[in-house]
Write an enzyme that holds these catalytic residues in place. Structure first.
Site, PDB file in Angstrom:
ATOM      1  N   HIS A 116       0.846  -1.206   0.000  1.00  0.00           N
ATOM      2  CA  HIS A 116       0.000   0.000   0.000  1.00  0.00           C
ATOM      3  C   HIS A 116       0.875   1.247   0.000  1.00  0.00           C
ATOM      4  O   HIS A 116       1.349   1.670  -1.034  1.00  0.00           O
ATOM      5  CB  HIS A 116      -0.968  -0.038   1.173  1.00  0.00           C
ATOM      6  CG  HIS A 116      -2.047  -1.059   1.025  1.00  0.00           C
ATOM      7  ND1 HIS A 116      -2.981  -1.016   0.022  1.00  0.00           N
ATOM      8  CD2 HIS A 116      -2.335  -2.172   1.750  1.00  0.00           C
ATOM      9  CE1 HIS A 116      -3.812  -2.046   0.129  1.00  0.00           C
ATOM     10  NE2 HIS A 116      -3.429  -2.773   1.176  1.00  0.00           N
ATOM     11  N   GLU A 151       0.379  -5.221   3.701  1.00  0.00           N
ATOM     12  CA  GLU A 151      -0.758  -5.565   4.539  1.00  0.00           C
ATOM     13  C   GLU A 151      -0.572  -6.880   5.289  1.00  0.00           C
ATOM     14  O   GLU A 151      -1.295  -7.173   6.237  1.00  0.00           O
ATOM     15  CB  GLU A 151      -2.053  -5.604   3.706  1.00  0.00           C
ATOM     16  CG  GLU A 151      -3.290  -5.623   4.575  1.00  0.00           C
ATOM     17  CD  GLU A 151      -4.552  -5.299   3.800  1.00  0.00           C
ATOM     18  OE1 GLU A 151      -5.581  -5.891   4.128  1.00  0.00           O
ATOM     19  OE2 GLU A 151      -4.509  -4.445   2.905  1.00  0.00           O
TER      20      GLU A 151
END
Length: 292
Positions: free
Chosen positions: A269, A283
């Site tokens: 991300h 993540e």
């Protein structure tokens, strides 16, 4: 370019590291979107986590503030959080329904944030003073924001398919993207003064000059779902390819290359750079460190 990639475990996978930024203390600071907390990775590899004061805060983006602290958005409970390098926290309430996402330090010494669900851009002083500026769209989903080189802030409108600019007095101008339904998300100031951004739905990168000229750059893999971007000192940029499990790079000539992460489905991300290389939040509960 040959790139060494190292994955560093931080927290349990369900914590969901999302945003990442260097702190004034030489550490990396990350948001833990799923469990609601902040993580600190020190230069010696030590990890410390700080839970939020209440469950459901869902912190997203974090940035270094002008006051030596870290500031972050709490999208789940409509707050802006502040954490000192010693771990002391404070929350600043926003109007209900703001849904803050991106945050950046502005040239005026304040924090500026994007209201995803309120169609606003907000300004929060370090003293807690708050101003909101309405955007000329409905349901635009203001996402990420960055300070420009022109005494203004630039932001993405994910659902309005545009890049926005807001000056320090609250004047807003929108620049529609050439590609329809491109879904812009990440945005960052380039070292040359031009703004980089990614189009997650179109599989493209983009650049917008201070006068509003937009250039779109298709990725070799249009299904890569680019998410966040950071400028490279050499004039290019690095970006996360969330849908392809890669970290991508575009060099100053426009050449694009992808670097696969060691762990499958790591879901990269946020991305940032430090003097030691490129860092991305994964993540799966880790960070990736890329050393060119």
């Amino acid at each position: 370019m040959t790139v060494e990639i190292r994955e560093i475990p931080l927290v349990e996978p369900e914590a969901g590291p999302y945003g990442i930024t260097p702190g004034p203390d030489g550490a990396l600071w990350l948001t833990l979107a799923q469990t609601g907390g902040i993580a600190r990775l020190s230069p010696d590899g030590a990890v410390r986590t700080y839970p939020l004061d209440a469950a459901g805060g869902r912190p997203l983006i974090i940035t270094a503030g002008p006051d030596g602290a870290l500031w972050f958005t709490r999208s789940g409970d409509d707050q802006i959080g502040r954490i000192s390098v010693d771990g002391e926290q404070r929350g600043f309430a926003l109007p209900a329904g703001t849904g803050p996402c991106g945050i950046a330090a502005g040239p005026d010494g304040a924090l500026w944030y994007a209201g995803m669900t309120s169609d606003t851009i907000g300004r929060l002083g370090t003293d807690g003073s708050l101003s909101e500026f309405p955007l000329p769209v409905t349901g635009g989903f203001a996402s990420m924001i960055t300070a420009g080189a022109d005494q203004a802030l630039w932001f993405t409108l994910n659902q309005a398919n545009a890049i926005g600019r807001i000056d320090l007095d609250g004047g807003v101008k929108l620049y529609p993207l050439p590609t329809g339904q491109a879904g812009p998300v990440g945005i960052a100031l380039g070292d040359d003064g031009v703004i980089w951004f990614v189009e997650i739905a179109a599989g493209q990168l983009g650049r917008i000059s201070p006068d509003g000229e937009i250039v779109e750059i298709p990725l070799p893999d249009r299904a890569a779902r680019p998410h966040a971007i950071v400028a490279d000192p050499d004039g290019g940029a690095w970006f996360t390819e969330w849908g392809a499990n890669r970290i991508g790079r575009i060099d100053p000539t426009g050449r694009i290359e992808g670097h696969a992460l060691p762990t499958p489905n790591a879901e990269p991300h946020g991305i940032t750079r430090t003097p030691t290389g490129i860092w991305a939040a994964l993540e799966i509960g880790a960070v990736a460190h890329l050393t060119p």
